[in-house]
Enzyme design. Structure first.
Site, short mmCIF file in Angstrom:
data_model
loop_
_atom_site.label_atom_id
_atom_site.label_comp_id
_atom_site.label_asym_id
_atom_site.label_seq_id
_atom_site.Cartn_x
_atom_site.Cartn_y
_atom_site.Cartn_z
N TYR A 185 0.78 0.08 -3.66
CA TYR A 185 1.23 0.67 -2.37
C TYR A 185 -0.19 1.08 -1.68
O TYR A 185 0.04 1.27 -0.55
CB TYR A 185 1.81 1.81 -3.07
CG TYR A 185 3.44 1.60 -3.46
CD1 TYR A 185 4.30 1.24 -2.77
CD2 TYR A 185 3.57 1.31 -5.01
CE1 TYR A 185 5.54 0.83 -3.16
CE2 TYR A 185 4.80 1.04 -5.36
CZ TYR A 185 5.67 0.64 -4.76
OH TYR A 185 6.81 0.55 -5.12
N ASN A 239 13.85 -1.39 3.14
CA ASN A 239 14.30 -2.32 2.44
C ASN A 239 14.96 -3.46 3.67
O ASN A 239 16.11 -3.79 3.33
CB ASN A 239 14.82 -2.57 1.24
CG ASN A 239 14.50 -4.02 0.77
OD1 ASN A 239 13.62 -4.58 0.96
ND2 ASN A 239 15.54 -4.30 -0.51
N CYS A 297 9.19 -7.67 -1.74
CA CYS A 297 8.95 -6.05 -2.16
C CYS A 297 8.59 -5.97 -3.72
O CYS A 297 8.12 -5.18 -4.11
CB CYS A 297 10.17 -5.09 -2.08
SG CYS A 297 10.94 -5.63 -0.26
N HIS A 298 9.25 -7.04 -4.64
CA HIS A 298 8.92 -6.71 -5.95
C HIS A 298 7.46 -6.91 -6.39
O HIS A 298 7.22 -6.62 -7.33
CB HIS A 298 9.70 -7.72 -6.59
CG HIS A 298 9.62 -9.11 -6.19
ND1 HIS A 298 10.18 -9.71 -5.23
CD2 HIS A 298 8.84 -10.11 -6.93
CE1 HIS A 298 9.87 -10.98 -5.15
NE2 HIS A 298 8.82 -11.33 -6.05
N GLU A 350 7.50 -15.28 -11.47
CA GLU A 350 6.40 -15.77 -10.78
C GLU A 350 5.00 -15.81 -11.78
O GLU A 350 4.09 -15.96 -11.10
CB GLU A 350 6.17 -14.77 -9.62
CG GLU A 350 7.38 -14.77 -8.60
CD GLU A 350 7.01 -13.98 -7.23
OE1 GLU A 350 5.82 -13.47 -7.21
OE2 GLU A 350 7.84 -14.09 -6.49
#
Length: 100
Positions: A25, A48, A56-57, A83
């Site tokens: 962040y 969102n 976002c993850h 991922e």
DNA sequence: CTATTGACGACAT
DNA sequence: CATGTCGCCAATA
């Protein structure tokens, strides 16, 4: 969704993060032009407007913890694993190596 | 304009 | 290492 410039900037930067990697962040905030606005960044993502356009993850806390997620940190963890990001007990393993 | 709040960060205990 | 407190910024009421 009437996004502000700050939010747009954050989202755009987030889209640049490669798959299988993560960003914090604070780093995102810094790139957006406000190095201490980590909270504001989180707020922007919480609204969102992302859906499949903004991952976002891939945004996590500075210490490697996942932080929060609109759909719950469980989901976030799962997506990250998909991922290739290894998550252990809510924390990212080798976070420093995969962090952008 | 002021007050409250929130997907945070760093430091103290 | 876990929890608590203060400080940070932007958005919203």
């Amino acid at each position: 969704m009437a996004l502000t410039d700050f939010e747009k900037k954050v989202l755009k930067l987030l889209k640049k993060v490669p798959r299988g990697k993560v960003i914090t962040y604070s780093k995102l905030a810094k790139m957006a032009g406000s190095p201490r606005a980590a909270r504001a960044v989180g707020n922007a993502l919480h609204k969102n407007p992302d859906a499949p356009v903004v991952p976002c993850h891939r945004v996590v806390k500075s210490d490697g913890a996942l932080g929060g997620y609109a759909g719950g940190w469980r989901r976030k963890t799962k997506l990250l694993r998909e991922e290739g990001v290894v998550v252990k007990n809510g924390k990212i393993v080798d976070f420093k190596k995969i962090a952008v």
